[in-house]
Enzyme design. Structure first.
Site, PDB file in Angstrom:
ATOM      1  N   ASP A 193     -23.560 -38.677 -22.128  1.00 39.31           N
ATOM      2  CA  ASP A 193     -24.948 -38.710 -21.686  1.00 39.31           C
ATOM      3  C   ASP A 193     -25.517 -40.121 -21.841  1.00 39.31           C
ATOM      4  O   ASP A 193     -25.285 -40.797 -22.841  1.00 39.31           O
ATOM      5  CB  ASP A 193     -25.757 -37.722 -22.525  1.00 39.31           C
ATOM      6  CG  ASP A 193     -27.194 -37.594 -22.071  1.00 39.31           C
ATOM      7  OD1 ASP A 193     -27.408 -37.180 -20.920  1.00 39.31           O
ATOM      8  OD2 ASP A 193     -28.096 -37.898 -22.874  1.00 39.31           O
ATOM      9  N   GLU A 242      -5.292 -41.659 -28.780  1.00 41.88           N
ATOM     10  CA  GLU A 242      -4.554 -41.162 -29.936  1.00 41.88           C
ATOM     11  C   GLU A 242      -4.065 -39.729 -29.717  1.00 41.88           C
ATOM     12  O   GLU A 242      -3.145 -39.281 -30.409  1.00 41.88           O
ATOM     13  CB  GLU A 242      -5.446 -41.174 -31.187  1.00 41.88           C
ATOM     14  CG  GLU A 242      -5.834 -42.550 -31.684  1.00 41.88           C
ATOM     15  CD  GLU A 242      -6.870 -42.455 -32.803  1.00 41.88           C
ATOM     16  OE1 GLU A 242      -7.159 -41.316 -33.264  1.00 41.88           O
ATOM     17  OE2 GLU A 242      -7.396 -43.497 -33.212  1.00 41.88           O
TER      18      GLU A 242
END
Length: 510
Positions: A193, A242
């Site tokens: 956002d 990751e």
């Protein structure tokens, strides 16, 4: 295709009139059948709900109105079992004034370290009674609120939404931790956002302009689209990388140009960004072609897919934007086929596949959009696109839940429900189902980064993608156009194969 779920308006499982996570979980098979690839969930975090959950008090907790963390885990797990991905909404520009950090900052007072995590400033004028600069809130009025000890804090949105200071290492560390929390729970990515708003210009300089709301999205502003945001997203990309399974970041980034949007999508930053330039383009062939070309050209150098979006929880539904009534619906259906024929990722807002119009006659007493309550702000029209969607039955709440709905639904929505449209080949729902099935079956749709434009009469778009051809008539009159092949799907009735009706799109197998 990514489908946006607005949790409070999707499905209510406990009869309190408010949608919830268990309601979403129960409707996941519908989304699978529709042909969805991923589901983006608007915020469900613990929040006072001053701005429909975009004021987050705790990023690791679920608001009780939506359920529990167990319910969120169940949604993610069941979605994965159905082959759907889950993208959660992250709100990093600001939090709630009930967030523990902000409450502590208020208690500790001016000059204390915790205040440095936000933008606290002394006021201007002899007695400090004027805001620190001339910035306006997106919801109208000053972007500053004064606290009892005399300092002011910055909030680009509602006063209940203080902006974080992203120059502070603790803010950066905290959000990397939040990312890992949801990735560990199984989230496949994040819709970010106000991705363009995190970094403010040094010194928070005056804008020096009146009517600042009119500048949003097309002007260089000291509080939006600052170059410093890119360092943040490079850091986030290392976190996303990751994890196995192609976790993604999607930017809600209002920028002055498609080229500026592309900067968020360089190979070491985010993966996609909403194409607001396309959303804001009118129903005009020349304008649409120009925006399509600009969008594809901007994304090609960074190797990111272009995105296409027609509606979301912040804008008037495009059936209404395109004129409303039969004409607006015809244009919306044609726009859907155009969008789904373009290379890249398409985003569909819940109810769009039902052809829902904006609800424009909500009583003032039921409105909840904070911008509605600002006399010099926006028009409060965001409530009209957030009315709970109809599932079945001939009376409200149309299968949304057993206890009514938090915003009233129009009587005419009985004919627009999922149940009413299912099995009707002329319905908008079946048009979307067919389009998404064909899009999945034909490898050339969605893939690639270019279209081959074909000669076409004025007001008509025509392009080829391999053996596939899309033609779109944006005019109000039929246009004669030689049939480029066999009809795969049409947004309206085709009386003659070589006559393209007004406001109609056709998919062809060349």
């Amino acid at each position: 295709m990514i489908y946006q779920v607005y949790p409070r308006s999707f499905a209510d499982s406990n009869g309190d009139g408010m949608g919830d996570l268990e309601g979403i979980r129960s409707r996941l098979p519908y989304l699978k059948e529709l042909g969805v690839d991923a589901v983006w969930l608007s915020p469900f975090y613990a929040s006072p709900q001053a701005d429909a959950g975009y004021d987050v008090a705790d990023y690791r907790a679920i608001d009780p109105m939506f359920g529990s963390l167990h319910d969120a885990d169940a949604v993610i797990r069941e979605a994965h079992e159905l082959g759907l991905r889950i993208i959660v909404d992250l709100v990093p520009n600001h939090c709630s004034d009930q967030h523990e950090w902000f409450k502590q900052a208020l208690r500790e007072g001016p000059g204390t370290p915790l205040r440095e995590r936000f933008h606290f400033r002394p006021g201007r004028g002899a007695d400090g009674s004027e805001p620190p600069n001339d910035w306006e809130s997106i919801f109208g009025g000053p972007a500053w609120t004064r606290v009892p000890d005399g300092e002011w804090y910055l909030h680009l949105f509602a006063p209940e939404q203080p902006d974080f200071n992203w120059e502070h290492p603790a803010v950066q560390d905290e959000f990397r931790s939040i990312l890992r929390f949801w990735l560990d729970l199984g989230a496949d990515g994040f819709r970010i956002d106000v991705a363009h708003g995190l970094v403010k210009a040094p010194g928070l300089p005056d804008l020096g302009r009146d009517e600042q709301l009119k500048l949003l999205g097309n002007q260089v502003l000291p509080f939006f689209d600052q170059d410093g945001v890119h360092e943040i997203y490079r850091s986030w990309r290392t976190v996303l990388d990751e994890y196995a399974g192609d976790r993604i970041g999607v930017a809600e980034a209002w920028t002055p140009s498609a080229d500026r949007t592309a900067l968020y999508l360089r190979p070491d930053e985010l993966h996609q960004a909403f194409n607001f330039h396309y959303l804001n383009t009118g129903w005009d062939a020349d304008a649409l072609r120009a925006t399509i070309d600009e969008s594809l050209d901007a994304m090609r150098p960074v190797g990111a897919p272009t995105t296409w979006v027609l509606s979301n929880h912040d804008v008037v539904r495009h059936v209404t934007r395109y004129g409303g009534g039969a004409q607006g619906l015809a244009r919306a259906r044609a726009a859907a086929l155009l969008m789904l024929a373009l290379p890249g990722s398409a985003y569909v807002y819940q109810g769009e596949e039902l052809g829902l119009p904006e609800v424009v006659d909500l009583p003032d007493e039921v409105r909840q959009d904070p911008s509605f309550f600002k006399a010099n702000g926006q028009d409060g029209l965001r409530d009209g696109c957030r009315v709970p969607i109809p599932w079945s039955g001939d009376q409200a709440p149309y299968g949304f839940g057993s206890g009514g709905s938090w915003l009233p639904q129009p009587a005419e929505w009985a004919g627009l429900s999922v149940a009413a449209q299912t099995g009707d080949p002329a319905s908008t729902l079946e048009l979307y189902r067919s389009a998404l099935r064909i899009r999945r079956e034909r490898a050339e749709l969605g893939a690639g980064d270019a279209v081959e434009w074909l000669p076409a009469p004025e007001g008509v778009l025509a392009f080829r993608r391999g053996e596939f051809v899309c033609t779109v008539n944006t005019t109000g009159a039929p246009v004669r156009l030689p049939a480029p092949g066999t009809v795969l799907l049409a947004s309206g009735d085709l009386a003659e194969p070589d006559v393209l009706p007004a406001d109609t799109a056709v998919w062809w197998k060349g």
